[in-house]
Scaffold this motif. Structure first.
Motif, PDB file in Angstrom:
ATOM      1  N   ALA A  57       0.864  -1.191   0.232  1.00 54.76           N
ATOM      2  CA  ALA A  57      -0.186  -0.045  -0.098  1.00 54.76           C
ATOM      3  C   ALA A  57       0.959   1.401   0.001  1.00 54.76           C
ATOM      4  O   ALA A  57       1.860   1.465   0.706  1.00 54.76           O
ATOM      5  N   SER A  58       0.555   2.097  -1.000  1.00 50.73           N
ATOM      6  CA  SER A  58       1.409   3.284  -1.063  1.00 50.73           C
ATOM      7  C   SER A  58       0.443   4.673  -0.869  1.00 50.73           C
ATOM      8  O   SER A  58      -0.318   4.754  -1.462  1.00 50.73           O
ATOM      9  N   LEU A  59       1.219   5.426   0.050  1.00 48.05           N
ATOM     10  CA  LEU A  59       0.536   6.730   0.180  1.00 48.05           C
ATOM     11  C   LEU A  59       1.390   7.904  -0.216  1.00 48.05           C
ATOM     12  O   LEU A  59       2.607   8.052   0.033  1.00 48.05           O
ATOM     13  N   VAL A  60       0.965   8.615  -1.276  1.00 50.00           N
ATOM     14  CA  VAL A  60       1.620   9.645  -2.069  1.00 50.00           C
ATOM     15  C   VAL A  60       3.154   9.248  -2.385  1.00 50.00           C
ATOM     16  O   VAL A  60       4.009  10.051  -2.195  1.00 50.00           O
ATOM     17  N   GLY A  61       3.112   8.012  -2.802  1.00 51.21           N
ATOM     18  CA  GLY A  61       4.457   7.484  -3.318  1.00 51.21           C
ATOM     19  C   GLY A  61       4.995   8.080  -4.479  1.00 51.21           C
ATOM     20  O   GLY A  61       4.117   8.482  -5.333  1.00 51.21           O
ATOM     21  N   VAL A  62       6.329   7.830  -4.500  1.00 50.50           N
ATOM     22  CA  VAL A  62       7.003   8.291  -5.994  1.00 50.50           C
ATOM     23  C   VAL A  62       6.796   7.339  -6.787  1.00 50.50           C
ATOM     24  O   VAL A  62       7.211   5.972  -6.433  1.00 50.50           O
TER      25      VAL A  62
END
Length: 330
Positions: A289-294
């Motif tokens: 799960a990615s939160l505002v990921g690059v």
């Protein structure tokens, strides 16, 4: 050897932060008359950088350094303040107790912030003359510390032998013998300090759902010396990613987690690492799960919406992330 000026003491003595040829940053005295650095530091440790420094405003002299090691610690330079800190720690055992003051050595009353791995924190008024503590306010008063997970600090080894700091949050009521599902929680930055044993809202939320939470300070994280920091340069998706997998293997080897039930999650750089988790290595995580990921490193260089400065794009990122031309394949 670089030095950062912190405070000018009476008598032409400049307090500076510097590594002084060592791996970790410490606090030193630099004599402006002789232009020499005192070889004996005011404060330095072998594993943690020290850069937080405090001045007593009534005397204009150095009075303390504050160290974020496994947890927050204060080192006072006067016997009176050292005794007050000891008294507080005796009256508030198992806590991290920070004295908040400007005219520290002459005060009678002090505001104190006290917290622990299970307590979000509270402010108290300390009457030094009477040795009495009076409550002022509590942070997140609806949280019962008894329901919060304990947090432990560990030094583990990466596959290349590099020491890696790791904080583990254990769900309330669990033991070290319980092989629990786990979440790898990756901090952002990536050039920042990650976890300590202080209370953490994200880790505690995940632990309250039954997950054992792993928070490694992978190479490139700051606060652990120059070698640890520089070992992360140009290692996005490479050794930095391996460090996370090595933390999973360590926890599995200790019997703390079920290695078949591990998810990876983070924000910003942590989001990038989360998205790379199922790729390298492909069999470590069941979900990501990615939160505002690059999601595209090149966009950090050429997007009009990039939050990177022109200087950072020209000098910092090519050296620490990758050079758009020379390292295009990387």
């Amino acid at each position: 050897q670089g030095m950062t000026p912190l405070h000018l003491e009476p008598g032409d003595q400049l307090i500076v932060s510097t590594r002084a040829g060592k791996d970790t940053e410490g606090i030193y005295v630099y004599d402006l008359k002789t232009r020499k650095l005192d070889p004996e530091p005011l404060a330095q440790t072998s594993r943690f950088d020290i850069s937080q420094f405090q001045v007593d405003e009534s005397q204009h002299r150095a009075i303390a350094v504050h160290v974020l090691a496994e947890s927050y610690q204060s080192v006072w330079f006067t016997s009176r303040m050292g005794a007050l800190q000891k008294s507080l720690d005796t009256n508030l055992p198992g806590r991290k107790n920070r004295i908040l003051c400007d005219r520290c050595d002459r005060n009678t009353f002090y505001v104190v912030h006290s917290s622990s791995d299970q307590h979000p924190g509270e402010y108290l008024l300390f009457d030094a003359a009477q040795g009495r503590l009076m409550p002022l306010s509590v942070q997140r008063p609806w949280i019962d510390p008894a329901t919060q997970g304990k947090r432990s600090f560990h030094w583990i080894k990466a596959r290349d032998g590099m020491p890696l700091p790791l904080v583990v949050t254990h769900p309330a009521g669990s033991t070290a013998k319980d092989k629990l599902p786990a979440v790898m929680l990756v901090h952002g930055g990536p050039w920042s300090r990650g976890a300590s044993t202080h209370w953490s809202p994200e880790a505690q939320f995940l632990a309250s759902r039954g997950y054992r939470v792993l928070e490694p300070d992978f190479r490139g994280s700051t606060g652990y010396g120059d070698k640890h920091f520089k070992a992360g340069w140009k290692q996005w998706g490479l050794a930095m990613q391996d460090d996370l997998a090595d933390a999973v293997q360590w926890a599995a080897g200790e019997g703390l987690i079920d290695p078949q039930k591990v998810c990876i999650y983070g924000g910003s750089y942590g989001g990038y690492a989360a998205l790379m988790g199922p790729v390298r290595p492909p069999d470590t995580y069941r979900c990501a799960a990615s939160l505002v990921g690059v999601t595209d490193i090149m966009l950090m260089f050429n997007s009009a919406n990039s939050d990177a400065s022109a200087e950072w794009k020209r000098y910092g990122m090519p050296k620490m992330v990758s050079d758009p031309s020379a390292d295009r394949d990387l």
